[in-house]
Design a protein around this motif. Structure first.
Motif, PDB file in Angstrom:
ATOM      1  N   HIS A 297       0.816  -1.213   0.000  1.00  0.00           N
ATOM      2  CA  HIS A 297       0.000   0.000   0.000  1.00  0.00           C
ATOM      3  C   HIS A 297       0.845   1.256   0.000  1.00  0.00           C
ATOM      4  N   ALA A 298       1.865   1.264   0.861  1.00  0.00           N
ATOM      5  CA  ALA A 298       2.658   2.489   0.963  1.00  0.00           C
ATOM      6  C   ALA A 298       3.305   2.808  -0.370  1.00  0.00           C
ATOM      7  N   PHE A 299       3.731   1.780  -1.042  1.00  0.00           N
ATOM      8  CA  PHE A 299       4.339   2.036  -2.341  1.00  0.00           C
ATOM      9  C   PHE A 299       3.311   2.624  -3.308  1.00  0.00           C
ATOM     10  N   GLN A 300       2.127   2.060  -3.277  1.00  0.00           N
ATOM     11  CA  GLN A 300       1.118   2.548  -4.213  1.00  0.00           C
ATOM     12  C   GLN A 300       0.776   4.009  -3.942  1.00  0.00           C
ATOM     13  N   ILE A 301       0.804   4.368  -2.675  1.00  0.00           N
ATOM     14  CA  ILE A 301       0.575   5.778  -2.347  1.00  0.00           C
ATOM     15  C   ILE A 301       1.697   6.633  -2.926  1.00  0.00           C
ATOM     16  N   ASP A 302       2.912   6.135  -2.789  1.00  0.00           N
ATOM     17  CA  ASP A 302       4.028   6.915  -3.312  1.00  0.00           C
ATOM     18  C   ASP A 302       3.971   7.031  -4.833  1.00  0.00           C
ATOM     19  N   ALA A 303       3.456   6.003  -5.472  1.00  0.00           N
ATOM     20  CA  ALA A 303       3.302   6.094  -6.928  1.00  0.00           C
ATOM     21  C   ALA A 303       2.305   7.193  -7.277  1.00  0.00           C
ATOM     22  N   LEU A 304       1.266   7.304  -6.460  1.00  0.00           N
ATOM     23  CA  LEU A 304       0.300   8.380  -6.688  1.00  0.00           C
ATOM     24  C   LEU A 304       0.934   9.742  -6.436  1.00  0.00           C
ATOM     25  N   ILE A 305       1.782   9.769  -5.421  1.00  0.00           N
ATOM     26  CA  ILE A 305       2.464  11.035  -5.134  1.00  0.00           C
ATOM     27  C   ILE A 305       3.360  11.422  -6.297  1.00  0.00           C
ATOM     28  N   LEU A 306       4.037  10.432  -6.845  1.00  0.00           N
ATOM     29  CA  LEU A 306       4.888  10.731  -7.991  1.00  0.00           C
ATOM     30  C   LEU A 306       4.044  11.315  -9.122  1.00  0.00           C
ATOM     31  N   LYS A 307       2.880  10.727  -9.297  1.00  0.00           N
ATOM     32  CA  LYS A 307       1.978  11.220 -10.343  1.00  0.00           C
ATOM     33  C   LYS A 307       1.642  12.701 -10.095  1.00  0.00           C
ATOM     34  N   ASP A 308       1.356  12.996  -8.857  1.00  0.00           N
ATOM     35  CA  ASP A 308       1.038  14.380  -8.490  1.00  0.00           C
ATOM     36  C   ASP A 308       2.228  15.312  -8.696  1.00  0.00           C
ATOM     37  N   LEU A 309       3.384  14.828  -8.298  1.00  0.00           N
ATOM     38  CA  LEU A 309       4.584  15.644  -8.447  1.00  0.00           C
ATOM     39  C   LEU A 309       4.856  15.917  -9.919  1.00  0.00           C
ATOM     40  N   LEU A 310       4.635  14.888 -10.719  1.00  0.00           N
ATOM     41  CA  LEU A 310       4.822  15.065 -12.157  1.00  0.00           C
ATOM     42  C   LEU A 310       3.893  16.150 -12.672  1.00  0.00           C
ATOM     43  N   ARG A 311       2.644  16.034 -12.247  1.00  0.00           N
ATOM     44  CA  ARG A 311       1.660  16.988 -12.741  1.00  0.00           C
ATOM     45  C   ARG A 311       2.090  18.398 -12.377  1.00  0.00           C
ATOM     46  N   LYS A 312       2.676  18.502 -11.194  1.00  0.00           N
ATOM     47  CA  LYS A 312       3.013  19.835 -10.737  1.00  0.00           C
ATOM     48  C   LYS A 312       4.323  20.362 -11.319  1.00  0.00           C
ATOM     49  N   TYR A 313       5.341  19.500 -11.333  1.00  0.00           N
ATOM     50  CA  TYR A 313       6.659  20.010 -11.688  1.00  0.00           C
ATOM     51  C   TYR A 313       7.053  19.749 -13.135  1.00  0.00           C
ATOM     52  N   LEU A 314       6.509  18.715 -13.702  1.00  0.00           N
ATOM     53  CA  LEU A 314       6.845  18.432 -15.095  1.00  0.00           C
ATOM     54  C   LEU A 314       5.549  18.258 -15.878  1.00  0.00           C
ATOM     55  N   PRO A 315       4.746  19.298 -15.915  1.00  0.00           N
ATOM     56  CA  PRO A 315       3.405  19.135 -16.497  1.00  0.00           C
ATOM     57  C   PRO A 315       3.446  18.683 -17.950  1.00  0.00           C
ATOM     58  N   VAL A 316       4.460  19.116 -18.652  1.00  0.00           N
ATOM     59  CA  VAL A 316       4.531  18.725 -20.054  1.00  0.00           C
ATOM     60  C   VAL A 316       4.731  17.215 -20.173  1.00  0.00           C
ATOM     61  N   ILE A 317       5.650  16.718 -19.363  1.00  0.00           N
ATOM     62  CA  ILE A 317       5.920  15.280 -19.406  1.00  0.00           C
ATOM     63  C   ILE A 317       4.721  14.506 -18.883  1.00  0.00           C
ATOM     64  N   ASP A 318       4.093  15.046 -17.883  1.00  0.00           N
ATOM     65  CA  ASP A 318       2.909  14.368 -17.342  1.00  0.00           C
ATOM     66  C   ASP A 318       1.841  14.235 -18.422  1.00  0.00           C
ATOM     67  N   ARG A 319       1.625  15.317 -19.131  1.00  0.00           N
ATOM     68  CA  ARG A 319       0.609  15.269 -20.183  1.00  0.00           C
ATOM     69  C   ARG A 319       1.026  14.296 -21.276  1.00  0.00           C
ATOM     70  N   PHE A 320       2.306  14.299 -21.537  1.00  0.00           N
ATOM     71  CA  PHE A 320       2.813  13.389 -22.559  1.00  0.00           C
ATOM     72  C   PHE A 320       2.564  11.930 -22.162  1.00  0.00           C
ATOM     73  N   MET A 321       2.836  11.628 -20.904  1.00  0.00           N
ATOM     74  CA  MET A 321       2.627  10.253 -20.439  1.00  0.00           C
ATOM     75  C   MET A 321       1.152   9.894 -20.441  1.00  0.00           C
ATOM     76  N   ASP A 322       0.351  10.870 -20.147  1.00  0.00           N
ATOM     77  CA  ASP A 322      -1.083  10.615 -20.051  1.00  0.00           C
ATOM     78  C   ASP A 322      -1.749  10.516 -21.416  1.00  0.00           C
ATOM     79  N   SER A 323      -1.120  11.179 -22.351  1.00  0.00           N
ATOM     80  CA  SER A 323      -1.803  11.310 -23.635  1.00  0.00           C
ATOM     81  C   SER A 323      -2.005   9.947 -24.261  1.00  0.00           C
ATOM     82  N   LYS A 324      -3.045   9.869 -25.014  1.00  0.00           N
ATOM     83  CA  LYS A 324      -3.213   8.653 -25.793  1.00  0.00           C
ATOM     84  C   LYS A 324      -2.254   8.774 -26.945  1.00  0.00           C
TER      85      LYS A 324
END
Lengths: 642, 211
Positions: A297-324
């Motif tokens: 569980h703790a790891f999965q939470i950290d994965a979510l945190i990474l997702k959030d951090l990406l969204r915040k600090y590397l929004p371009v890359i986050d969008r790229f990863m999310d994009s279809k």
């Protein structure tokens, strides 16, 4: 970034004292852990509180009210990026990829040629991953001596001098000291001393099912390319078995998770089995609690945190990863969004030991042992940022498979310690938002301004000149920045590009990139809100006004920064007293702890017994993580019970 | 990639099964044509891509998801399984416990992922390490046939990543099944559920009469 060409101004600060930048990230991380999607920097939180306390007369809050009334609109903060110690590298290229992945693990196929600096056997084809780091002999001698000195007075270094210690961890621990340093840093050293014999006891237990079924299966597939673990039944493999078995028995709830094997093996390359066991205990219980337990569980939470951090600090890359990513024509239903949980599992759970070239692994671990879990996030962000920073890198990974392959086999031009580590320890990440987005609402602007301010605060160190060219068209904000520079006893100056709104408007509409232009309504409201700097205000002075046709008075600006006296400090910008506000409470709590311990000891102990009370060597010191299940760290009080 | 007039399909295929049954080895053999006795335990999930020239007009790209075998990673399988259209469930013929776990993996699969038409995704059972002679269940092929029918496997194959036995065949069989499903899904009638079920029954009564 600028506030329209017509009203461009910069506040330049130079400060003399480093401020611990980690506090901010740490707080942000914990805020994000707690608040889920809320992405507020520390500064934002503070400002909000301030707003609530408006009128309560707290120095800062009051001033803020005067300055901005809490209503002003603010805009985007890319400016904070302008002083970045390591900028992402472009053009990593796909050159190192072949269809056959070059992993440590596939020994059978490869002709073993040589053994590297760290004991890994490798073939020439992999040579780039096995470079030997170049630290001058002399430097490493000096560093070794420093570490020896630190071991001798460890409590001092973990206490008042821990900033220095952190710096030294970031520079890399000399390899001869590494094993010992890790144990000291994580507190395993103390645990071992206090629990002598426990390891032997655990090891002597009968093999449980998990040992026979799972651990034994993993022994020969953990770093099979390292001399220590290469041969079946070698000492390394036997030690690995002991350590993992001991942990599985010691913590039956967690048992054994496959990701623990590379962690334990990495430890075993630097220390004995018993020492490695206690380090593993600390990692599993203090650094990454819950990472390896059955639910992960703790790891999965950290994965979510990474997702959030990406969204915040590397929004371009986050969008790229999310994009279809463009799917095949007949497969339009396939979503190719790549969630961090799909690629960071191995990174995080094995603490990068299976991902990075070995010198980088060790450097990351050095920092990890001091700074903890946030280093995982920082490393992940640094890698992603380096790997996908440039549009051409992203273009090469249009297909899902190319993307995953690039994530798995990161090029050495990214993971080399000289590239990666500076990117990991750099502390400036700023959210980047497009101009018009940032001005979309007062709230958005406010958040940007706060996070920009806290970034500036973090950027400050003795050697830097910080240029802030955004968001400071408001008098009140310039005052805040002035206070910042005053606080660190360094001069500042204002550069004002004086251009009429009409000219600015033409410049704005002639920008090539349309996304770079201000929307008409945003532009108008900016013109309306603009507060021209006035050199009669102490926060706007010295003021340099330049017009489009003028040359830049560079010399004057420089001398005003280098040769002018900083403004005298005043009470409101003095540093905080050393003892924290809750000192009394803390003292009270600790005292109670000691008393209750004594009372309990009186009940159970025999006459003449010596009881150790565990309450940390110093009340104020943040002791390193220590499990309460064992005797605590060095005891400060001894009680003889009659 | 695709030549004119060529059809191209991309399929996500899961490879699941207990730890140490040889999932990674099978994939390495299938995709890279080699075998090594030493693979690292998979942590999380790993990916591989296999391109098949199915026939003159069709290219198939298989996205193979190599999923960690240890039970505790199963907690994240929902993420892994999303949008898969086929699966290999692997067990190790030398260890009975891995065969017993097959049921659990299959149930997990059916629980967490379905085809767009609501059916279970086709799964093929792989009895791996068949080169390491085994006493028990391999002797009784009929029994395994029954087992597959009962548990809803499309087919089963004896495989050996080491000796390169059975893997190509297994993949072909799974892909054929996926293509077949694809046709029924690709040209769906608005409310054509009932019709498809009928077709399905008529076409493959022997192999996929799942419960």
């Amino acid at each position: 970034m600028d506030v329209g060409h017509w009203g461009r101004q910069s506040i330049i600060l130079r400060e003399a004292r480093p401020i611990d930048p980690d506090v901010a990230l740490e707080q942000r991380l914990s805020a994000e852990r707690g608040a889920g999607g809320l992405q507020l920097g520390e500064g934002v939180g503070k400002d909000r509180r301030k707003d609530k306390e408006k009128g309560k007369g707290k120095g800062k809050g009051k001033r803020k009210e005067e300055g901005n009334g809490g209503q002003e609109v603010v805009r985007g903060a890319e400016a904070a990026q302008n002083d970045v110690s390591a900028s992402p590298r472009d053009g990593a290229g796909l050159s190192t990829f072949s269809d056959i992945p070059s992993e440590n693990g596939e020994r059978g196929r490869r002709r073993v040629k040589e053994e590297d600096h760290y004991g890994f056997l490798y073939s020439i084809s992999e040579a780039d991953k096995h470079y030997t780091p170049k630290v001058a002999v002399e430097t490493s001698r000096i560093r070794e001596q420093k570490w020896l000195d630190m071991f001798a007075k460890w409590d001092v270094w973990m206490g008042p001098k821990k900033h220095k210690l952190k710096e030294r961890c970031r520079k890399g621990i000399p390899s001869s000291m590494r094993g010992r340093a890790w144990q000291y840093l994580c507190g395993a050293h103390d645990l071992l001393l206090k629990n002598k014999g426990l390891f032997d006891h655990l090891v002597s237990q009968r093999d449980t099912e998990i040992v026979l079924n799972v651990i034994d299966k993993d022994l020969d597939r953990t770093f099979p390319s390292h001399v220590l673990f290469a041969k079946d039944g070698s000492q390394g493999q036997r030690d690995l078995r002991l350590v993992l078995k001991a942990y599985a028995i010691h913590d039956p709830k967690t048992g054994y998770c496959q990701a623990m094997a590379p962690v334990a093996a990495t430890l075993l390359m630097h220390m004995t089995a018993e020492e490695a066991f206690w380090c593993l205990v600390q990692i599993c219980e203090q650094y990454l609690p819950g990472y390896y337990s059955p639910g992960l569980h703790a790891f999965q939470i950290d994965a979510l945190i990474l997702k959030d951090l990406l969204r915040k600090y590397l929004p371009v890359i986050d969008r790229f990863m999310d994009s279809k990513l463009p799917p095949n024509p007949d497969e339009s239903s396939h979503k190719k969004g790549l969630d961090p949980v799909l690629y960071c599992t191995e990174w995080y759970m094995s603490i990068f030991s299976r991902t990075l070239p070995w010198p980088s692994v060790l450097r990351v671990w050095d920092i990890f042992f001091f700074e903890g879990v946030k280093v995982l996030h920082k490393t992940a962000l640094a890698m992603l940022s380096l790997a996908f920073h440039s549009p051409s890198d992203r273009a090469e990974c249009k297909e899902f498979f190319n993307l995953t392959r690039r994530l798995r086999d990161m090029s050495v031009s990214i993971t080399h310690e000289d590239v990666l580590i500076p990117a990991v320890v750099r502390d400036e990440y700023s959210g980047s938002v497009s101009k018009n987005e940032a001005y979309s609402s007062a709230r958005e602007e406010k958040m940007m301004r706060s996070s920009l301010k806290s970034t500036i605060e973090r950027c400050l160190n003795s050697e830097r000149i910080v240029i802030v060219d955004s968001l400071n068209y408001i008098k009140g904000y310039r005052y805040e920045l002035y206070c910042l520079s005053k606080h660190v006893k360094t001069p500042q100056c204002i550069l004002h590009c004086d251009v009429s709104p009409d000219v600015a408007l033409t410049w704005n509409s002639s920008r090539e990139d349309e996304t770079e232009r201000y929307a008409p309504d945003v532009f108008d409201s900016l013109v309306m809100r603009y507060e021209k700097p006035d050199s009669r205000n102490r926060w706007d002075s010295p003021l340099f006004v330049v017009y489009p046709q003028d040359p830049l008075p560079a010399e004057d600006i420089l001398s005003s920064l280098l040769h002018r006296k900083p403004p005298p400090p005043n009470l409101s910008t003095q540093s905080q007293p050393l003892s924290s506000a809750d000192f009394l409470h803390d003292l009270d709590r600790k005292t109670q702890e000691v008393v209750s311990h004594v009372l309990q000891a009186q009940r159970t102990a025999l006459p003449g017994d010596i009881t150790l009370v565990s309450c940390g060597p110093r009340l104020q010191q943040q002791a390193p993580p220590t499990s309460s299940r064992y005797h605590g760290r060095a005891a400060s009080a001894e009680e003889t019970v009659h | 990639m695709a030549a004119q007039g060529k059809k191209e399909h991309l399929y996500k295929i899961l490879v699941i099964g207990d730890l140490g049954t040889g999932k990674t080895s099978i994939i390495k053999r299938y995709v890279h044509q080699f075998f090594s006795p030493h693979y690292r335990a998979t942590i999380g999930v790993d990916f591989a891509l296999k391109v098949l020239n199915w026939d003159n007009s069709t290219t198939i790209r298989l996205q193979l998801w190599d999923i960690a075998g240890q039970e505790r990673f199963g907690n994240m399988t929902r993420v892994y399984y999303k949008e898969a259209v086929g699966a290999f469930v692997v067990f190790d013929v030398t260890r009975l416990s891995t065969f017993e776990a097959v049921q659990m993996w299959k149930a997990d699969l059916d629980n967490k992922v379905l085809l767009p038409n609501g059916k279970a995704i086709p799964a093929v059972l792989l009895a791996n390490k068949c080169d390491l002679a085994s006493e028990g269940f391999l002797g009784n092929i009929n029994q395994l046939d029954d087992y597959c029918r009962e548990k809803g496997f499309h087919a089963w194959f004896e495989t050996s990543a080491k000796e390169n036995i059975g893997i190509e065949e297994a993949a072909r069989s799974l892909v054929a099944k996926i293509l077949e499903n694809d046709e029924t899904i690709d040209h769906p009638q608005p409310d054509g559920d009932g019709i498809r079920v009928g077709e399905e029954d008529g076409r493959a009564p022997k192999k996929t009469k799942c419960c």
